[in-house]
Write a protein that holds these residues in place. Structure first.
Motif, PDB file in Angstrom:
ATOM      1  N   GLU A   9      -5.611   4.779  -8.072  1.00 25.97           N
ATOM      2  CA  GLU A   9      -4.255   4.942  -8.605  1.00 25.97           C
ATOM      3  C   GLU A   9      -4.075   6.371  -9.069  1.00 25.97           C
ATOM      4  O   GLU A   9      -4.907   6.909  -9.802  1.00 25.97           O
ATOM      5  CB  GLU A   9      -4.010   4.017  -9.805  1.00 25.97           C
ATOM      6  N   HIS A  18       3.530  12.098  -5.338  1.00 25.77           N
ATOM      7  CA  HIS A  18       3.912  12.211  -3.927  1.00 25.77           C
ATOM      8  C   HIS A  18       3.567  13.605  -3.394  1.00 25.77           C
ATOM      9  O   HIS A  18       3.129  13.744  -2.250  1.00 25.77           O
ATOM     10  CB  HIS A  18       5.398  11.925  -3.747  1.00 25.77           C
ATOM     11  N   ARG A  21      -0.103  13.665  -2.734  1.00 26.07           N
ATOM     12  CA  ARG A  21      -0.419  12.987  -1.475  1.00 26.07           C
ATOM     13  C   ARG A  21      -0.051  13.857  -0.282  1.00 26.07           C
ATOM     14  O   ARG A  21      -0.796  13.921   0.693  1.00 26.07           O
ATOM     15  CB  ARG A  21       0.307  11.650  -1.378  1.00 26.07           C
ATOM     16  N   TRP A  42      -1.203   3.231   1.638  1.00 28.37           N
ATOM     17  CA  TRP A  42      -0.603   3.799   0.440  1.00 28.37           C
ATOM     18  C   TRP A  42       0.434   2.821  -0.082  1.00 28.37           C
ATOM     19  O   TRP A  42       1.225   2.277   0.679  1.00 28.37           O
ATOM     20  CB  TRP A  42       0.083   5.124   0.746  1.00 28.37           C
ATOM     21  N   GLU A  44       3.510   2.699  -2.878  1.00 27.58           N
ATOM     22  CA  GLU A  44       4.326   3.485  -3.801  1.00 27.58           C
ATOM     23  C   GLU A  44       4.746   2.614  -4.975  1.00 27.58           C
ATOM     24  O   GLU A  44       5.132   1.466  -4.796  1.00 27.58           O
ATOM     25  CB  GLU A  44       5.545   4.050  -3.084  1.00 27.58           C
ATOM     26  N   LEU A  49       1.319   6.442  -7.155  1.00 32.46           N
ATOM     27  CA  LEU A  49       0.844   5.919  -5.871  1.00 32.46           C
ATOM     28  C   LEU A  49      -0.490   5.211  -6.035  1.00 32.46           C
ATOM     29  O   LEU A  49      -1.246   5.495  -6.965  1.00 32.46           O
ATOM     30  CB  LEU A  49       0.632   7.074  -4.887  1.00 32.46           C
TER      31      LEU A  49
END
Length: 129
Positions: A9, A18, A21, A42, A44, A49
């Motif tokens: 997490e 984001h 990522r 993944w 959201e 995330l």
């Protein structure tokens, strides 16, 4: 085939999860696949995330987690102090469909109702005296 799932997490912090990522997620994914991951994804969430990854055996996860590249990617999360959780099992996609909120205490912790003071009656002389 039963997979051993792990969740990573990443919560928003100094910048968006984001964005983290977008910059480093592909490296994390590539290291997982090249070191035995059989399934991944993944998820959201409003707070950030979750990277869910499944390995055929627990040793696959240990090999992946010990990679210097994985440590570097996890050190670069938006909030390295409070924004990274790594645990076995699937994460953000399982559990309650609604966010859980702390319950208000029933009775304990409630403030007492304000008390209205009794009116003060002053005895006085009658005007005729």
């Amino acid at each position: 085939m039963e997979l051993h799932w792990w969740s990573i997490e990443v919560r928003h912090g100094a910048f968006s999860a984001h964005r983290w990522r977008d910059q480093l997620g592909e490296s994390l994914f590539e290291m997982a696949v090249t070191h035995g991951a059989r399934d991944w994804g993944w998820v959201e969430q409003p707070w950030g995330l979750v990277f869910e990854v499944g390995f055929r055996d627990p040793e696959g996860w240990l090999r992946f987690r010990a990679l210097p590249g994985v440590r570097a990617v996890l050190d670069a999360v938006p909030d390295p102090v409070n924004g990274l959780y790594v645990y076995p099992g699937r994460g953000g996609s399982s559990g309650a469909p609604l966010p859980l909120h702390p319950r208000l205490p029933m009775g304990a912790g409630a403030a007492p109702l304000p008390e209205t003071p009794e009116p003060i009656i002053v005895a006085g002389r009658s005007p005729a005296q």
